[in-house]
Design a protein around this motif. Sequence first.
Motif, PDB file in Angstrom:
ATOM      1  N   LYS A 110      -6.472  -8.430  -0.663  1.00 33.09           N
ATOM      2  CA  LYS A 110      -7.949  -7.808  -0.270  1.00 33.09           C
ATOM      3  C   LYS A 110      -8.581  -8.729   0.805  1.00 33.09           C
ATOM      4  CE  LYS A 110     -12.199  -5.840  -2.072  1.00 33.09           C
ATOM      5  NZ  LYS A 110     -12.894  -5.729  -3.453  1.00 33.09           N
ATOM      6  N   LEU A 111      -8.755 -10.067   0.227  1.00 37.04           N
ATOM      7  CA  LEU A 111      -9.327 -11.132   1.162  1.00 37.04           C
ATOM      8  C   LEU A 111      -8.759 -11.067   2.538  1.00 37.04           C
ATOM      9  CD1 LEU A 111      -9.955 -14.138  -1.297  1.00 37.04           C
ATOM     10  CD2 LEU A 111     -11.795 -12.498  -0.103  1.00 37.04           C
ATOM     11  N   ALA A 112      -7.314 -11.049   2.556  1.00 39.75           N
ATOM     12  CA  ALA A 112      -6.541 -10.903   3.950  1.00 39.75           C
ATOM     13  C   ALA A 112      -7.090  -9.558   4.732  1.00 39.75           C
ATOM     14  CB  ALA A 112      -5.193 -10.973   3.707  1.00 39.75           C
TER      15      ALA A 112
ATOM     16  N   ALA B 220      -0.392  -2.398   3.764  1.00 38.38           N
ATOM     17  CA  ALA B 220      -0.144  -2.799   2.210  1.00 38.38           C
ATOM     18  C   ALA B 220      -0.993  -2.194   1.273  1.00 38.38           C
ATOM     19  CB  ALA B 220       0.243  -4.100   2.102  1.00 38.38           C
ATOM     20  N   HIS B 221      -2.256  -1.400   1.880  1.00 37.95           N
ATOM     21  CA  HIS B 221      -3.395  -1.222   1.038  1.00 37.95           C
ATOM     22  C   HIS B 221      -3.508   0.466   1.056  1.00 37.95           C
ATOM     23  CE1 HIS B 221      -4.494  -5.224   1.606  1.00 37.95           C
ATOM     24  NE2 HIS B 221      -5.291  -5.244   0.681  1.00 37.95           N
ATOM     25  N   GLU B 222      -4.109   0.805   0.011  1.00 34.78           N
ATOM     26  CA  GLU B 222      -4.604   2.195  -0.237  1.00 34.78           C
ATOM     27  C   GLU B 222      -5.540   2.931   0.677  1.00 34.78           C
ATOM     28  OE1 GLU B 222      -2.696   4.123  -2.272  1.00 34.78           O
ATOM     29  OE2 GLU B 222      -1.393   2.668  -2.813  1.00 34.78           O
TER      30      GLU B 222
ATOM     31  N   GLU C  54     -10.767   2.238   3.768  1.00 30.46           N
ATOM     32  CA  GLU C  54     -12.392   2.748   3.916  1.00 30.46           C
ATOM     33  C   GLU C  54     -13.230   1.577   3.563  1.00 30.46           C
ATOM     34  OE1 GLU C  54     -14.700   5.321   5.599  1.00 30.46           O
ATOM     35  OE2 GLU C  54     -12.606   5.529   5.396  1.00 30.46           O
ATOM     36  N   GLU C  55     -12.924   1.011   2.353  1.00 33.46           N
ATOM     37  CA  GLU C  55     -13.877  -0.127   2.062  1.00 33.46           C
ATOM     38  C   GLU C  55     -14.171  -1.141   2.904  1.00 33.46           C
ATOM     39  OE1 GLU C  55     -12.847  -1.507  -1.890  1.00 33.46           O
ATOM     40  OE2 GLU C  55     -13.288   0.380  -2.849  1.00 33.46           O
TER      41      GLU C  55
END
Length: 815
Positions: free
Chosen positions: A332-334, A358-360, A365-366
């Motif tokens: 998330k930080l990356a 690698a993210h949903e 969107e966040e």
Amino acid sequence: MEGLKEGDVKKRQLKGLNTLSAHQIRPWEILLSQFKTSFGYLLIIASLISFLLGEALDGLIIIAFVLINALLGFFQEYRAEVSLGKLRKLISWTTNVKRDGEMKTINDEDVVEGDILLLKAGDLIPAEVRFIDGNDIQVDESILTGESVPVVKTSEPLTQTPSEIAEAHNTGFSGTLLSSGETTAIVIAIGNNTELGRIAKLTLETETQSGFSKRIEELSKAIIWVMAGTILFVLALHLLFKGAGLNIGELAVFSIALAVGVIPEALPLVITISLSTGALRLAHKKVVPKRLSAIEDLGSIDILCTDKTGTITENKLTVSEVFSNDKKRVLKLALLGSILPKGGDTPTDSFDTAIWKAHEEKEKEEALNTNKIAELPFDPVRRRNSVIIKGDGRMTLIVRGAYEEISELCLNKDFSNSNEVISFVKTAGHNGKRTIAVASKNINDDALDIKNEERNLTFEGIISFSDPLKHSAKNAILEAEKLGIQIRILTGDAPEVAANIGREIGLIKDGEEIITGKDYDLLSEGEKTKFLDKIIIFARVSPEQKFDIIKRLKEKHTVGFLGEGFNDAPAVKEAHVGLVVDNASDVTKDAADIILLSKSLETIINGVKEGRTTFTNTIKYIRTTLTSNFGNFIALAFSSLFIPFLPMLPIQILLVNLLTDFPMIAVSTDTVSGENLKKPKKYAVKSIIALALLLGLVSTFFDFTTFFYFLRFGSASLQTLWFTESVLTELALLFSIRTSHFFLKGSKPSSWIVILTVVTFISAIFIPFSSMGRAIFGFKQPEVSQMATVFMLVALYFVITETVKLIYYKVKGDE
């Protein structure tokens, strides 16, 4: 900077535009090239001889074969060139330039040395440039080097002269892509003076002859020698045995007819039909040949050289592993630390793209809605980028970059410098993976000096990235091994990355099978040739080195090379078979023989199989027709010594060739057994001639049997029955010689072979009974008992031919 004055621009353009010299292929050149072969010349001579003999029909048929072959070849090659031309016209590149103090948009070809260019992410660099300023400058040089990760550039002067492209950190090369950042650059070279121009020049200077053309020339020369020997030998024997009473004119006509009879005149047509059929099948498999003969050349390769990027790997970085106590937080930080392009919603940097994927969707969107207070792009000197974000009532600094740099900025050394972390980094490096370390800390609202805050960070973890293998890569490598093809990787990428890919697909086992371009240049001429059979992977190689490697491999092997970037063009042209993908550079497409609509080894393997099918059917025709022709020639030549009349009239000899050519042409449609695809195919001219002469002697024996048995019935009966026996034995020979095994164990013959064999069989029997056969060809209607004897001789001939063939292949041990 005001940029150049328009007057200065016009003066500089007089020296040449920003374009590359290229040879424009004209339609008439393609058409003429279809005739410029030894076999083409041979057939034209044969047609002229037929006209001189008064056999206009046979002469016209041979000319028809030549014209059909030429037009089919022309159509295929011209269509490929026209398609490429249309693609080029659809592409018109422009660039932003500063002249007379104003920003202007001009065509790339109008750029001159000294122009000031303004480049942004997504722009193609139109010429060779030196970067003057800019932040986060990253350039995709994969078209030059094959390296999938963009190269970080700087506007700072270099401390030493670069020895290779990868070391030119302040230079942008023509044709490469600015993947990140905005920059101002000055043009230092255009057109032929660029790296691209130098490669194009090397390509144009490279003259090659396809393996197919060489082998056909060898066969043609062998047949020419047989023809010349035929005429001289027959004339000499007749002069020796018959002396003064010899009719020289009649003998000359007979000798020339014999010589023409040896020529497999339908060979070019058989090859062209076979290749055209193969081209259609390959098109469905996403392989498009620019020249038809390239299909057969492809079937002959025993070494395939290729880059790894996009062929063996996906050419897309993906997140491989995350080392952290909280992997989800690190990812998330990356993501939040990614640099998003202005006005864009997705990253352009290859690392950020991998993290993004690698993210949903909810997490993406966040990230897009996160309030970024400040950011500092990646700097090649600092080897990191930094971002300050605001959320949940606090501000967070996120720093990402090289492990060695990030670990020094962190407080929790027990984690950042732990054996586990160090081992993870080393293992990733050994496996050719890239890594990014991630650190963070909470900061005060008034602390917006990013550089000053890059201290006392918390080490969060490390992310490793890899360019994954294509799903079909391993199977394609195994299939290549089954087909007797060795794979060589020639790449501009780092040796660690290339070696890891080699290990993953089972190409190499240790470091001794890989060498860098620098180390290759240190080898002596003898050592280079010696080590080529041992080295599997060549890393960090330049276009010149690729060219040299291909050239040396060609001394012992039939070599195929798959290229893409314009740096590959010289090697593509030098290889026996040059292959490119459909989105390759124009220079490389021009040099290629085959265009792939899908870049994968699997596609190439399909092409190899098709090439070997074509080769096998071509060899079937050559062996069958030469065996039959040699047998008839020997029998007719010697039998003419013992009788006062010709054993077969010239027009009858030519009719034998005409009738038997129809099922022979159908050989191009024949089925091929799996064993014929197992190893590279070669035109072993000596082996072809040897088998043809051996089985020709069997044919000669039965011809003599026919001769001595039917001689008592008179000249017309002998000529008629010998004609029928010659046609039927050639049909029997075709079904025997189409496989090296017992004929019933071979693959099922194609329907066209069966149909045309039946038609020819009926014609050979019907013509002697017809009034046309008696009036035009001089036949005499045979008796039923005589035809029954012919059938018995043909059946016995088939049995003996099968036996000799099986013994030959058992002793010889090859197909």
